[in-house]
Design an enzyme around this catalytic site. Structure first.
Site, mmCIF file in Angstrom:
data_model
loop_
_atom_site.group_PDB
_atom_site.id
_atom_site.type_symbol
_atom_site.label_atom_id
_atom_site.label_comp_id
_atom_site.label_asym_id
_atom_site.label_seq_id
_atom_site.Cartn_x
_atom_site.Cartn_y
_atom_site.Cartn_z
ATOM 1 C CE LYS A 295 -26.200 8.104 -7.547
ATOM 2 N NZ LYS A 295 -26.082 9.341 -8.246
ATOM 3 C CG ASP B 104 -28.602 7.400 -10.426
ATOM 4 O OD1 ASP B 104 -27.983 8.500 -10.485
ATOM 5 O OD2 ASP B 104 -28.250 6.444 -11.088
HETATM 6 O O1 2IT Z 1 -26.130 11.755 -9.761
HETATM 7 C C1 2IT Z 1 -26.614 12.682 -9.304
HETATM 8 O O2 2IT Z 1 -26.346 13.708 -8.887
HETATM 9 C C2 2IT Z 1 -28.227 12.381 -8.929
HETATM 10 N N1 2IT Z 1 -28.703 11.124 -9.204
HETATM 11 C C3 2IT Z 1 -29.141 13.219 -8.220
HETATM 12 C C4 2IT Z 1 -28.589 13.094 -6.756
HETATM 13 C C5 2IT Z 1 -29.623 13.974 -5.733
HETATM 14 O O3 2IT Z 1 -29.526 13.838 -4.760
HETATM 15 O O4 2IT Z 1 -30.513 14.864 -6.475
#
Ligand code: 2IT
Length: 445
Positions: free
Chosen positions: A126, A166
Protein backbone atom coordinates in the site's frame (compact mmCIF):
# COMPACT_ATOMS: atom_id res chain seq x y z
CA UNK A 1 6.03 -21.53 23.85
CA UNK A 2 2.39 -20.70 23.12
CA UNK A 3 1.34 -17.54 21.32
CA UNK A 4 -0.09 -15.00 23.75
CA UNK A 5 -2.03 -12.06 22.33
CA UNK A 6 -1.11 -9.57 25.08
CA UNK A 7 2.62 -10.38 24.96
CA UNK A 8 2.64 -10.26 21.20
CA UNK A 9 0.83 -6.91 21.03
CA UNK A 10 3.04 -5.38 23.72
CA UNK A 11 6.05 -5.99 21.46
CA UNK A 12 4.34 -4.67 18.34
CA UNK A 13 3.22 -1.52 20.18
CA UNK A 14 6.63 -0.94 21.79
CA UNK A 15 8.27 -0.88 18.35
CA UNK A 16 5.98 1.77 16.87
CA UNK A 17 3.96 3.31 19.72
CA UNK A 18 2.19 5.90 17.54
CA UNK A 19 0.79 3.59 14.87
CA UNK A 20 -2.62 2.95 16.42
CA UNK A 21 -4.44 1.87 13.26
CA UNK A 22 -1.68 -0.64 12.60
CA UNK A 23 -1.96 -2.01 16.16
CA UNK A 24 -5.73 -2.34 15.71
CA UNK A 25 -5.38 -4.27 12.44
CA UNK A 26 -2.68 -6.57 13.86
CA UNK A 27 -4.58 -7.23 17.07
CA UNK A 28 -7.71 -8.24 15.18
CA UNK A 29 -5.82 -10.70 13.00
CA UNK A 30 -3.64 -12.16 15.75
CA UNK A 31 -6.68 -12.58 18.07
CA UNK A 32 -8.26 -14.75 15.36
CA UNK A 33 -5.04 -16.69 14.84
CA UNK A 34 -4.14 -17.59 18.44
CA UNK A 35 -6.01 -20.93 18.58
CA UNK A 36 -4.99 -21.86 15.02
CA UNK A 37 -1.31 -21.03 15.49
CA UNK A 38 -1.22 -22.79 18.86
CA UNK A 39 -2.69 -25.88 17.22
CA UNK A 40 0.02 -25.70 14.50
CA UNK A 41 3.33 -25.09 16.35
CA UNK A 42 5.35 -24.97 13.10
CA UNK A 43 4.22 -21.35 12.56
CA UNK A 44 5.35 -20.20 15.99
CA UNK A 45 8.64 -22.08 15.66
CA UNK A 46 9.35 -20.31 12.36
CA UNK A 47 8.26 -16.95 13.90
CA UNK A 48 5.80 -16.45 11.05
CA UNK A 49 3.70 -13.90 12.98
CA UNK A 50 6.73 -11.90 14.10
CA UNK A 51 7.83 -11.79 10.46
CA UNK A 52 4.41 -11.07 8.96
CA UNK A 53 3.96 -7.85 11.00
CA UNK A 54 7.30 -6.47 9.84
CA UNK A 55 7.10 -4.89 6.34
CA UNK A 56 9.64 -6.34 3.91
CA UNK A 57 10.46 -2.76 2.92
CA UNK A 58 9.15 0.77 3.54
CA UNK A 59 9.96 3.62 1.18
CA UNK A 60 9.43 7.23 2.24
CA UNK A 61 10.18 10.10 -0.10
CA UNK A 62 9.85 13.81 -0.82
CA UNK A 63 7.34 15.02 -3.42
CA UNK A 64 8.10 18.60 -4.47
CA UNK A 65 5.79 20.27 -7.02
CA UNK A 66 4.82 23.72 -8.20
CA UNK A 67 1.22 24.92 -7.78
CA UNK A 68 -0.70 27.13 -10.22
CA UNK A 69 0.47 30.27 -8.43
CA UNK A 70 4.09 29.29 -8.97
CA UNK A 71 4.65 28.41 -5.34
CA UNK A 72 6.65 25.29 -4.40
CA UNK A 73 4.76 22.69 -2.38
CA UNK A 74 6.24 19.70 -0.57
CA UNK A 75 4.33 16.53 0.23
CA UNK A 76 5.46 13.24 1.70
CA UNK A 77 5.10 9.97 -0.20
CA UNK A 78 5.26 6.35 0.98
CA UNK A 79 5.12 2.83 -0.32
CA UNK A 80 4.84 -0.01 2.19
CA UNK A 81 5.97 -3.30 0.62
CA UNK A 82 4.52 -5.61 3.22
CA UNK A 83 4.72 -9.18 1.97
CA UNK A 84 5.67 -10.76 -1.35
CA UNK A 85 5.56 -14.45 -0.38
CA UNK A 86 2.68 -15.28 -2.75
CA UNK A 87 3.17 -12.69 -5.49
CA UNK A 88 4.43 -9.18 -6.27
CA UNK A 89 3.34 -6.42 -3.89
CA UNK A 90 -0.15 -5.24 -4.81
CA UNK A 91 -2.34 -2.53 -3.36
CA UNK A 92 -3.61 0.97 -3.87
CA UNK A 93 -2.26 4.47 -3.37
CA UNK A 94 -4.20 6.73 -0.99
CA UNK A 95 -4.06 10.53 -1.41
CA UNK A 96 -5.50 12.12 1.72
CA UNK A 97 -4.24 14.65 4.31
CA UNK A 98 -4.67 12.04 7.07
CA UNK A 99 -2.14 9.65 5.47
CA UNK A 100 0.78 8.61 7.66
CA UNK A 101 2.98 5.54 7.97
CA UNK A 102 0.76 3.87 10.60
CA UNK A 103 -2.32 4.09 8.38
CA UNK A 104 -0.45 2.75 5.35
CA UNK A 105 1.02 -0.11 7.41
CA UNK A 106 -2.47 -1.08 8.58
CA UNK A 107 -3.70 -0.98 4.98
CA UNK A 108 -0.74 -2.97 3.64
CA UNK A 109 -1.20 -5.54 6.40
CA UNK A 110 -4.92 -5.95 5.63
CA UNK A 111 -4.10 -6.11 1.93
CA UNK A 112 -1.77 -9.07 2.46
CA UNK A 113 -4.62 -11.23 3.84
CA UNK A 114 -7.23 -9.83 1.45
CA UNK A 115 -5.09 -10.54 -1.60
CA UNK A 116 -4.43 -14.05 -0.36
CA UNK A 117 -8.20 -14.62 0.00
CA UNK A 118 -8.77 -13.75 -3.67
CA UNK A 119 -6.67 -16.86 -4.56
CA UNK A 120 -4.79 -14.75 -7.15
CA UNK A 121 -0.97 -14.48 -6.93
CA UNK A 122 -0.66 -11.07 -5.29
CA UNK A 123 1.39 -10.04 -2.26
CA UNK A 124 0.46 -7.12 0.00
CA UNK A 125 1.42 -3.48 -0.42
CA UNK A 126 0.00 0.00 0.00
CA UNK A 127 1.19 3.52 -0.57
CA UNK A 128 0.09 7.07 -0.45
CA UNK A 129 0.70 10.66 0.40
CA UNK A 130 -0.70 13.49 2.53
CA UNK A 131 -1.53 15.44 -0.67
CA UNK A 132 -5.08 16.84 -0.64
CA UNK A 133 -6.60 16.75 -4.14
CA UNK A 134 -9.68 18.76 -3.11
CA UNK A 135 -9.66 22.14 -4.85
CA UNK A 136 -6.57 21.38 -6.98
CA UNK A 137 -6.62 21.97 -10.73
CA UNK A 138 -6.06 19.13 -13.22
CA UNK A 139 -2.63 20.53 -13.98
CA UNK A 140 -1.68 20.63 -10.31
CA UNK A 141 -2.81 17.03 -9.86
CA UNK A 142 -0.80 16.05 -12.95
CA UNK A 143 2.39 17.78 -11.81
CA UNK A 144 1.98 16.24 -8.38
CA UNK A 145 1.52 12.72 -9.79
CA UNK A 146 4.55 13.17 -12.07
CA UNK A 147 6.74 14.24 -9.17
CA UNK A 148 5.54 11.32 -7.06
CA UNK A 149 6.45 8.88 -9.83
CA UNK A 150 9.84 10.53 -10.43
CA UNK A 151 10.82 8.78 -7.20
CA UNK A 152 8.40 5.84 -6.97
CA UNK A 153 9.10 4.51 -10.47
CA UNK A 154 12.39 2.90 -9.37
CA UNK A 155 10.62 0.91 -6.64
CA UNK A 156 7.70 -0.51 -8.67
CA UNK A 157 7.31 -2.72 -11.73
CA UNK A 158 4.93 -5.23 -13.32
CA UNK A 159 6.69 -8.13 -11.56
CA UNK A 160 7.65 -6.21 -8.43
CA UNK A 161 4.94 -3.88 -7.13
CA UNK A 162 1.72 -2.86 -8.89
CA UNK A 163 -0.09 0.13 -7.36
CA UNK A 164 -3.71 1.13 -8.02
CA UNK A 165 -6.28 3.58 -6.64
CA UNK A 166 -7.71 4.10 -3.16
CA UNK A 167 -9.22 7.15 -1.45
CA UNK A 168 -8.38 10.26 -3.54
CA UNK A 169 -6.97 8.23 -6.43
CA UNK A 170 -9.19 7.39 -9.39
CA UNK A 171 -8.69 6.94 -13.12
CA UNK A 172 -7.33 10.48 -13.54
CA UNK A 173 -4.55 10.06 -10.98
CA UNK A 174 -3.71 6.52 -12.14
CA UNK A 175 -3.48 7.88 -15.70
CA UNK A 176 -1.02 10.62 -14.76
CA UNK A 177 1.09 8.25 -12.63
CA UNK A 178 1.08 5.57 -15.33
CA UNK A 179 2.06 8.08 -18.02
CA UNK A 180 5.08 9.27 -16.07
CA UNK A 181 6.11 5.69 -15.22
CA UNK A 182 5.91 4.70 -18.88
CA UNK A 183 8.07 7.65 -19.89
CA UNK A 184 10.76 6.99 -17.28
CA UNK A 185 10.81 3.20 -17.63
CA UNK A 186 10.63 3.47 -21.42
CA UNK A 187 8.29 0.52 -21.70
CA UNK A 188 4.56 -0.24 -21.82
CA UNK A 189 3.71 -2.77 -19.13
CA UNK A 190 0.89 -3.34 -16.68
CA UNK A 191 2.54 -1.61 -13.73
CA UNK A 192 -0.68 0.01 -12.47
CA UNK A 193 -4.23 -1.32 -12.31
CA UNK A 194 -7.38 0.75 -12.52
CA UNK A 195 -6.02 2.19 -15.76
CA UNK A 196 -8.29 3.79 -18.39
CA UNK A 197 -9.97 1.45 -20.87
CA UNK A 198 -7.99 2.74 -23.84
CA UNK A 199 -4.58 1.83 -22.40
CA UNK A 200 -4.96 -1.53 -20.69
CA UNK A 201 -7.59 -1.00 -18.01
CA UNK A 202 -9.97 -3.88 -17.30
CA UNK A 203 -13.69 -3.68 -17.85
CA UNK A 204 -15.60 -3.81 -14.52
CA UNK A 205 -12.58 -2.58 -12.49
CA UNK A 206 -14.38 0.67 -11.53
CA UNK A 207 -17.47 -1.29 -10.46
CA UNK A 208 -15.62 -4.22 -8.89
CA UNK A 209 -15.29 -3.18 -5.24
CA UNK A 210 -18.93 -2.09 -4.86
CA UNK A 211 -20.31 -5.03 -6.85
CA UNK A 212 -18.10 -7.42 -4.92
CA UNK A 213 -19.38 -6.16 -1.54
CA UNK A 214 -22.92 -6.93 -2.67
CA UNK A 215 -21.99 -10.33 -4.14
CA UNK A 216 -20.41 -11.19 -0.80
CA UNK A 217 -23.37 -9.85 1.21
CA UNK A 218 -25.74 -11.78 -1.05
CA UNK A 219 -23.82 -14.99 -0.28
CA UNK A 220 -24.16 -14.22 3.46
CA UNK A 221 -27.92 -13.56 3.08
CA UNK A 222 -28.32 -16.87 1.24
CA UNK A 223 -27.03 -18.74 4.30
CA UNK A 224 -30.22 -17.47 5.99
CA UNK A 225 -32.43 -18.20 2.99
CA UNK A 226 -32.64 -14.44 2.32
CA UNK A 227 -31.92 -12.04 -0.56
CA UNK A 228 -31.68 -8.28 -1.23
CA UNK A 229 -35.26 -8.15 -2.52
CA UNK A 230 -37.15 -5.50 -0.53
CA UNK A 231 -34.28 -4.87 1.94
CA UNK A 232 -33.34 -1.44 3.30
CA UNK A 233 -29.62 -0.67 3.05
CA UNK A 234 -27.74 2.20 4.69
CA UNK A 235 -24.54 3.36 3.01
CA UNK A 236 -22.08 6.05 4.05
CA UNK A 237 -19.72 6.90 1.18
CA UNK A 238 -20.15 8.74 -2.11
CA UNK A 239 -17.03 7.48 -3.86
CA UNK A 240 -16.28 4.66 -6.23
CA UNK A 241 -17.30 1.92 -3.76
CA UNK A 242 -20.53 3.52 -2.50
CA UNK A 243 -21.93 4.51 -5.87
CA UNK A 244 -21.37 1.18 -7.62
CA UNK A 245 -22.66 -0.69 -4.61
CA UNK A 246 -25.93 1.27 -4.87
CA UNK A 247 -26.32 0.26 -8.53
CA UNK A 248 -25.97 -3.40 -7.61
CA UNK A 249 -28.41 -3.21 -4.67
CA UNK A 250 -30.97 -1.60 -7.00
CA UNK A 251 -30.43 -4.37 -9.54
CA UNK A 252 -31.13 -6.98 -6.85
CA UNK A 253 -34.35 -5.28 -5.69
CA UNK A 254 -33.09 -3.56 -2.52
CA UNK A 255 -33.21 0.11 -1.57
CA UNK A 256 -30.25 2.26 -0.45
CA UNK A 257 -31.56 5.15 1.66
CA UNK A 258 -28.44 7.10 2.65
CA UNK A 259 -25.30 8.63 1.15
CA UNK A 260 -23.01 11.16 2.73
CA UNK A 261 -19.59 12.64 3.40
CA UNK A 262 -17.65 13.96 6.38
CA UNK A 263 -20.20 16.77 6.87
CA UNK A 264 -23.34 14.66 7.21
CA UNK A 265 -25.66 12.52 5.11
CA UNK A 266 -28.64 12.71 2.78
CA UNK A 267 -31.66 10.61 3.74
CA UNK A 268 -33.56 9.29 0.71
CA UNK A 269 -36.47 7.18 2.04
CA UNK A 270 -37.63 6.25 -1.49
CA UNK A 271 -34.14 4.87 -2.30
CA UNK A 272 -31.32 6.36 -4.38
CA UNK A 273 -32.13 5.74 -8.06
CA UNK A 274 -30.10 5.65 -11.27
CA UNK A 275 -30.88 9.27 -12.15
CA UNK A 276 -29.50 10.40 -8.80
CA UNK A 277 -26.38 8.27 -9.32
CA UNK A 278 -25.82 9.88 -12.72
CA UNK A 279 -25.79 13.21 -10.91
CA UNK A 280 -23.44 12.03 -8.17
CA UNK A 281 -20.76 10.22 -10.10
CA UNK A 282 -19.19 13.03 -12.13
CA UNK A 283 -19.63 15.57 -9.35
CA UNK A 284 -17.92 13.64 -6.65
CA UNK A 285 -15.42 11.63 -8.61
CA UNK A 286 -13.93 14.72 -10.22
CA UNK A 287 -15.01 17.82 -8.37
CA UNK A 288 -15.34 16.30 -4.87
CA UNK A 289 -18.39 18.44 -4.21
CA UNK A 290 -20.06 18.10 -0.81
CA UNK A 291 -22.94 15.66 -0.44
CA UNK A 292 -25.22 18.52 0.58
CA UNK A 293 -25.33 19.55 -3.11
CA UNK A 294 -26.92 16.21 -3.80
CA UNK A 295 -29.54 16.67 -1.07
CA UNK A 296 -30.35 20.15 -2.42
CA UNK A 297 -30.55 18.97 -6.03
CA UNK A 298 -33.06 16.21 -5.25
CA UNK A 299 -34.78 18.02 -2.37
CA UNK A 300 -34.13 15.26 0.13
CA UNK A 301 -33.37 15.72 3.82
CA UNK A 302 -29.80 16.74 4.68
CA UNK A 303 -28.74 15.70 8.17
CA UNK A 304 -25.73 17.86 8.99
CA UNK A 305 -23.02 16.50 11.28
CA UNK A 306 -24.71 13.10 11.64
CA UNK A 307 -23.87 9.56 10.57
CA UNK A 308 -26.20 7.21 8.65
CA UNK A 309 -25.94 4.41 11.25
CA UNK A 310 -28.89 5.92 13.14
CA UNK A 311 -31.26 5.01 10.28
CA UNK A 312 -33.37 1.86 10.59
CA UNK A 313 -32.17 -0.77 8.13
CA UNK A 314 -31.69 -4.46 7.40
CA UNK A 315 -28.19 -4.15 5.99
CA UNK A 316 -25.38 -1.62 6.62
CA UNK A 317 -22.58 -0.96 4.15
CA UNK A 318 -19.83 1.37 5.34
CA UNK A 319 -18.04 2.65 2.23
CA UNK A 320 -16.11 5.72 3.42
CA UNK A 321 -13.00 5.03 5.53
CA UNK A 322 -11.51 3.20 8.52
CA UNK A 323 -13.25 3.25 11.92
CA UNK A 324 -16.36 4.92 10.54
CA UNK A 325 -18.58 2.69 12.73
CA UNK A 326 -17.80 3.00 16.45
CA UNK A 327 -19.26 1.10 19.42
CA UNK A 328 -22.21 3.49 19.80
CA UNK A 329 -22.98 3.33 16.06
CA UNK A 330 -22.96 -0.47 16.26
CA UNK A 331 -25.40 -0.40 19.19
CA UNK A 332 -27.69 1.98 17.28
CA UNK A 333 -27.64 -0.33 14.25
CA UNK A 334 -28.39 -3.40 16.37
CA UNK A 335 -31.14 -1.63 18.35
CA UNK A 336 -32.78 -0.70 15.06
CA UNK A 337 -32.80 -4.30 13.89
CA UNK A 338 -29.86 -4.31 11.48
CA UNK A 339 -28.87 -7.96 10.94
CA UNK A 340 -26.16 -7.77 8.27
CA UNK A 341 -23.05 -5.57 7.92
CA UNK A 342 -20.83 -5.82 4.84
CA UNK A 343 -17.80 -3.53 4.86
CA UNK A 344 -16.78 -1.68 1.72
CA UNK A 345 -14.09 0.43 3.33
CA UNK A 346 -11.01 -1.11 4.96
CA UNK A 347 -11.38 -1.77 8.72
CA UNK A 348 -14.67 0.17 8.73
CA UNK A 349 -15.50 -0.80 12.32
CA UNK A 350 -13.70 -0.16 15.59
CA UNK A 351 -12.91 -3.11 17.85
CA UNK A 352 -15.91 -2.22 20.07
CA UNK A 353 -18.20 -2.28 17.02
CA UNK A 354 -16.82 -5.59 15.73
CA UNK A 355 -17.24 -7.17 19.18
CA UNK A 356 -20.85 -5.91 19.37
CA UNK A 357 -21.75 -7.38 15.95
CA UNK A 358 -20.21 -10.75 16.76
CA UNK A 359 -21.74 -10.90 20.22
CA UNK A 360 -25.15 -10.21 18.66
CA UNK A 361 -24.39 -13.02 16.17
CA UNK A 362 -25.42 -11.01 13.13
CA UNK A 363 -23.94 -11.53 9.67
CA UNK A 364 -20.80 -9.40 9.79
CA UNK A 365 -18.19 -9.31 7.00
CA UNK A 366 -14.89 -7.51 7.59
CA UNK A 367 -13.57 -5.43 4.70
CA UNK A 368 -10.70 -7.75 3.90
CA UNK A 369 -13.28 -10.35 2.82
CA UNK A 370 -16.19 -8.30 1.49
CA UNK A 371 -14.25 -5.54 -0.31
CA UNK A 372 -11.73 -7.86 -1.98
CA UNK A 373 -13.53 -7.58 -5.32
CA UNK A 374 -11.60 -4.43 -6.21
CA UNK A 375 -8.17 -5.94 -5.90
CA UNK A 376 -9.45 -9.22 -7.38
CA UNK A 377 -10.33 -7.45 -10.62
CA UNK A 378 -6.99 -5.65 -10.39
CA UNK A 379 -5.46 -9.14 -10.42
CA UNK A 380 -7.53 -9.92 -13.50
CA UNK A 381 -6.32 -6.67 -15.08
CA UNK A 382 -2.74 -7.85 -14.50
CA UNK A 383 -3.54 -11.18 -16.18
CA UNK A 384 -5.09 -9.45 -19.19
CA UNK A 385 -2.11 -7.09 -19.50
CA UNK A 386 0.32 -10.04 -19.38
CA UNK A 387 -1.68 -11.86 -22.06
CA UNK A 388 -2.05 -8.65 -24.08
CA UNK A 389 -5.73 -9.49 -24.27
CA UNK A 390 -8.97 -8.12 -22.90
CA UNK A 391 -11.97 -9.98 -21.50
CA UNK A 392 -15.56 -8.80 -21.99
CA UNK A 393 -17.55 -7.24 -19.12
CA UNK A 394 -19.50 -10.47 -18.78
CA UNK A 395 -16.34 -12.53 -18.52
CA UNK A 396 -14.78 -10.28 -15.86
CA UNK A 397 -18.04 -10.01 -13.92
CA UNK A 398 -18.46 -13.81 -13.94
CA UNK A 399 -14.92 -14.25 -12.59
CA UNK A 400 -15.54 -11.58 -9.94
CA UNK A 401 -18.72 -13.38 -8.80
CA UNK A 402 -16.86 -16.66 -8.63
CA UNK A 403 -14.01 -15.13 -6.62
CA UNK A 404 -16.40 -13.50 -4.11
CA UNK A 405 -18.28 -16.78 -3.71
CA UNK A 406 -14.93 -18.52 -3.13
CA UNK A 407 -13.93 -16.01 -0.44
CA UNK A 408 -17.29 -16.58 1.24
CA UNK A 409 -16.69 -20.33 1.21
CA UNK A 410 -13.20 -19.88 2.69
CA UNK A 411 -14.65 -17.73 5.50
CA UNK A 412 -17.25 -20.39 6.26
CA UNK A 413 -14.61 -23.14 6.19
CA UNK A 414 -12.34 -21.40 8.71
CA UNK A 415 -14.90 -19.36 10.66
CA UNK A 416 -17.88 -21.59 11.34
CA UNK A 417 -18.37 -22.83 14.89
CA UNK A 418 -21.65 -24.66 15.57
CA UNK A 419 -24.22 -22.70 13.58
CA UNK A 420 -22.54 -19.27 13.59
CA UNK A 421 -20.04 -18.11 10.98
CA UNK A 422 -17.49 -15.73 12.46
CA UNK A 423 -16.38 -14.10 9.20
CA UNK A 424 -13.58 -12.23 11.02
CA UNK A 425 -11.91 -15.44 12.12
CA UNK A 426 -12.72 -17.05 8.78
CA UNK A 427 -11.10 -14.26 6.74
CA UNK A 428 -8.07 -13.91 9.01
CA UNK A 429 -7.26 -17.62 9.21
CA UNK A 430 -8.22 -18.29 5.59
CA UNK A 431 -6.03 -15.42 4.37
CA UNK A 432 -3.15 -16.37 6.68
CA UNK A 433 -2.72 -20.03 5.73
CA UNK A 434 -1.61 -19.49 2.12
CA UNK A 435 0.84 -16.70 3.04
CA UNK A 436 2.23 -18.61 6.04
CA UNK A 437 2.70 -21.85 4.09
CA UNK A 438 4.51 -19.92 1.34
CA UNK A 439 6.77 -18.23 3.87
CA UNK A 440 7.57 -21.57 5.51
CA UNK A 441 8.37 -23.15 2.17
CA UNK A 442 10.68 -20.31 1.16
CA UNK A 443 12.88 -20.42 4.26
CA UNK A 444 13.99 -17.71 6.65
CA UNK A 445 13.81 -14.65 4.38
O1 2IT B 1 -8.10 -1.51 -0.62
C1 2IT B 1 -8.01 -2.03 -1.75
O2 2IT B 1 -8.15 -3.25 -1.91
C2 2IT B 1 -7.76 -1.16 -2.89
N1 2IT B 1 -7.64 0.05 -2.72
C3 2IT B 1 -7.57 -1.73 -4.27
C4 2IT B 1 -6.18 -2.23 -4.46
C5 2IT B 1 -5.85 -2.67 -5.86
O3 2IT B 1 -4.66 -2.96 -6.07
O4 2IT B 1 -6.72 -2.72 -6.73
Amino acid sequence: MALDLQDFMAKVIAKDPDQKEFHQAVEEVVASLVPYVNAHPKYEKAKILERIVEPERVIQFRIPWVDDKGEIQINRGYRVQMNSAIGPYKGGMRFHPSVNLGILKFLAFEQTFKNSLTTLPMGGGKGGTDFDGVGKSDNEVMRFCQSLINELYRHIGPNLDIPAGDIGVGAREVGYMYGQYRKLANEFTGVFTGKGRTYGGSLIRPEATGYGVIYFADAMLKTKGESFEGKIVVNSGYGNVGTHLIHKVNELGGKVVTIGDQYGYAYVPQGINAEMLDFIEPLWARDRRPAKDFADEFQVEWRAGRRPWEVKCDIACPTATQNEINGDDAKALLNNGCWCVAEGSNMSSTKEAVDAFIEAKILYAPGKASNAGGVAVSGLEMSQNSMRYSWTSEEVDAKLKQIMAGIHETCVEYGKVDDYVNYVNGANIGGFVKVAESMLAQGII
